[in-house]
Motif scaffolding. Structure first.
Motif, PDB file in Angstrom:
ATOM      1  N   VAL A   1       1.164   9.380  -5.836  1.00 20.40           N
ATOM      2  CA  VAL A   1       1.234  10.782  -5.459  1.00 20.40           C
ATOM      3  C   VAL A   1       2.023  11.617  -6.467  1.00 20.40           C
TER       4      VAL A   1
ATOM      5  N   ASP B   1       0.835  -1.199   0.000  1.00 18.79           N
ATOM      6  CA  ASP B   1       0.000   0.000   0.000  1.00 18.79           C
ATOM      7  C   ASP B   1       0.872   1.253   0.000  1.00 18.79           C
TER       8      ASP B   1
ATOM      9  N   PHE C   1       1.088   4.091  -2.986  1.00 20.47           N
ATOM     10  CA  PHE C   1       0.858   5.508  -2.705  1.00 20.47           C
ATOM     11  C   PHE C   1       2.038   6.348  -3.182  1.00 20.47           C
TER      12      PHE C   1
END
Length: 498
Positions: A483, A475, A479
């Motif tokens: 981003v 995870d 991310f």
């Protein structure tokens, strides 16, 4: 009628030098990841704690980043041939020390020595390749250099897993010795010496302060969990060293016109944004391997060699996508390829969140294949984005900045996922085991239960907690890539073809 340009003849012995340079590039890259699948054997032999596993990778990469920064200065001061030969010799010494290490500290020190020697090999190999080939072939030979580097990282786990399973883990370092010997002899016989006419100055203060900041941060993340963070004097020392190092570096950059990262580099928007994206790419590239192999071997009980084989589709997809994307004409907008590559990487990490103890090999291979294809698509598009608007005089330093950002992204990424892995393992274990008492377990099992049975149940809970903690780290990797996707929309459009 136009007169054809005169052809430039390649120097004598260029075939042997080309092979040697590409082989050196492969060797320094394959040694980043070759211990990956062999980690259970290395841990058992050296009594290496689980939280020390990340040092096997980060020590090599961080040391390589330091010497890579001063390669141009070393080559200009002492001569590229001398630097290259000494780098190969020290690299071989590091290989030998790895095989005779008796403790985890000795092994990590040998990896640091290896990394220090590997730093100059890749940039000097590329410089040699560009010199011994004619200008029309520069694009092709640069692609071959990139393919060898990525092929080394991708094939390392498969080679290391197979060798360690059948010949013992020291054999993974013997693997590189014949190639290193060939490179050394070829360079000694075929490469002519070349050094700068005037001794170049180098900003050692800037490099030192930046390195102290990065190493302090790395040690802080690596050692913090084991030493209970700021309850330890060592963590305070590392934190202060990191803050002071970064502070002095920022002040140095703001008050001096010339430093080892020239200010002109940061005036190019595309290069700055590409550097951030490259850091995120490094954050995903090696930490994925650092998480997947231990999960398969220790939690899902896959053999070491099988774990290595399961990384092969990822490497094939990476190299294949890299070559195909590199063949796209320069007139084509690179930004859709950036977005497409990032999307594939994010989707692959999202698939990794579905891993479970009940799965077979297919989900791992599928996710690895998609992630490899995404990274392969992303790398050449990122190079076009970074250098398409950069002054050609700044491209060597820009290339060094991009490579450094990817290397430091990998080291920080490995430290972060290791840190959160052990913290999450403890938290999940507490959540699962809070009701694991002799009386409640006996009630559900319909009989009494002793300490051996309770210990076995606790082992099962620990394994389940570790599995959940590993999956949670994907995870974080997802991310990290997600981003930076919006940054693509701030990149300048490609220049129209002349």
């Amino acid at each position: 009628m136009s007169t054809p340009l005169p052809s430039v003849a390649a120097p004598r012995g260029h075939h042997a030098l080309t092979v040697a340079a590409l082989m050196a590039t492969y060797v320094q890259a394959v040694n980043i990841s070759i211990p990956n699948a062999a980690l259970p054997h290395i841990q058992a032999s050296l009594s290496m704690a689980n939280d020390e596993v990340g040092w096997v990778f980060s020590s090599y990469i961080a040391a390589s980043a330091v010497t890579m920064s001063i390669t141009q200065w070393l080559a200009g001061r002492y001569g590229r041939k001398v630097v290259y030969q000494y780098a190969v010799m020290i690299f071989v010494v590091g290989l030998a020390l790895n095989t005779v290490a008796m403790t985890s500290i000795q092994f990590v020190l040998a990896r640091i020595l290896q990394g220090l020697a590997s730093g100059p090999l890749a940039p000097l190999s590329l410089a040699i390749l560009l010199e011994v080939t004619t200008p029309p072939r520069h694009a092709r030979v640069s692609l071959a250099w990139t393919v060898c580097s990525l092929l080394g990282i991708s094939s390392g786990p498969a080679i290391g897993g197979w060798l360690s399973e059948y010949y013992g883990w020291p054999s993974i370092f013997y693997f590189s010795l014949p190639m290193a010997g060939f490179v050394f002899l070829t360079i000694a016989r075929q490469l002519s010496e070349k050094r700068a006419e005037r001794s170049q100055t180098f900003d050692f203060f800037g490099l030192t302060t930046f390195s102290v900041g990065m190493i302090g941060l790395q040690m802080l993340l690596d050692r913090g969990e084991r030493l209970e963070w700021f309850a330890s004097t060592e963590i305070w020392v590392e934190a202060i060293a990191s803050v002071v190092g970064f502070y002095l570096f920022v002040v140095h950059v703001m008050t001096r016109k010339e430093h080892f990262l020239r200010t002109a580099l940061f005036k190019d928007r595309n290069l700055v944004l590409s550097t951030v994206i490259s850091f995120a790419l490094g954050f995903v590239l090696l930490p994925t391997l650092a998480l997947t192999s231990p999960m398969l071997e220790e939690l899902l009980n896959y053999p070491v060699d099988t774990t290595g084989y399961m990384t092969i589709p990822r490497g094939i997809a990476l190299v294949g996508a890299l070559v195909l994307t590199s063949l796209v004409p320069a007139q084509v907008d690179y930004r859709p390829f950036l977005i497409g590559g990032m999307t594939l990487v994010v989707y692959a990490n999202w698939l990794m969140l579905g891993y479970s103890p009940a799965m077979d090999w297919r989900p791992v291979v599928e996710a690895g294949l998609l992630q490899g294809a995404g990274i392969g698509m992303l790398l050449p598009a990122l190079a076009r984005a970074a250098f398409g608007t950069l002054d050609p005089k700044l491209r060597p330093e820009g290339s060094a900045l991009i490579n450094l950002s990817r290397l430091y992204g990998s080291t920080i990424g490995i430290a972060v996922v290791q840190l959160f892995f052990y913290a999450n393992t403890q938290a999940v274990h507490i959540a699962l085991a809070k009701n694991l008492t002799p009386y409640r377990v006996a009630a559900y099992m319909g009989g009494s239960i002793g300490k051996p049975e309770l210990a076995a149940l606790n082992g099962m809970v620990t394994r389940q907690a570790a599995t959940v903690a590993v999956i949670d780290q994907f995870d974080i990797l997802m991310f990290a890539m997600l981003v930076v996707i919006p940054l693509v929309f701030f990149l300048r459009k490609p220049r129209p073809a002349g």
